[in-house]
Design an enzyme around this catalytic site. Sequence first.
Site: not given
Length: 183
Positions: A105-106, A109, A158, A171
Amino acid sequence: MHAEPPMKPWVDLDKVYDASTLARRVSQLGREITADFSAAPLTLIGVLKGSFVFYSDLARAIDRPMRNDFIELSSYGAERETSGAVRMTKALGASIEGEHVVVVEDVVDTGLSVRYLLDHFAGYRPKSLSICTLLDKPSRRRVEVPLDYVGFTIPDIFVVGYGLDHAERYRNLPFLGVYRETD
Ligand code: IMP
Ligand code: MG
């Protein structure tokens, strides 16, 4: 006519982790995973799209034979806040029954995406199921999820770059930067 928001110059984004810091941490994670799965066939599953850069670096830092597969989830759209509803927009290409699976996963959250993945994959009876995330934002968690490998723990900011986007942009930044709406 719909006006695109202007793309911020990359240099204006505050760097959180530069490319060499990311590379060092990813190679450490790769060594850990290599050691943990020394005798086991491994399937590395990337969660698109955010993990694609991390995934490609991590896969090459793991010195074991592996299968590579991807799943795509959608929950954010162009917004910064999750709707809470996770949707699968691309399924796995092959069975994972009896496989040791590491999900890549990136960022974790709210935890809702990982919760969804754990429930979804458990139904396919892998031999083991581990979660590897580049970033962890524990302060925003809505559901508890077990994380086996964490690159960096970050506060409630963020971030964009190294695969992560804001409205499908940034990205391809080679570093991680903070995105601020008011900049
Ligand atoms: P969740 O809230 O744990 O389900 O996180 C789901 C997804 O939200 C992540 O995989 C990212 O795609 C996205 N996300 C969460 N925080 C950030 C961020 O700081 N930058 C970019 N995407 C994020
Ligand atoms: Mg993601």
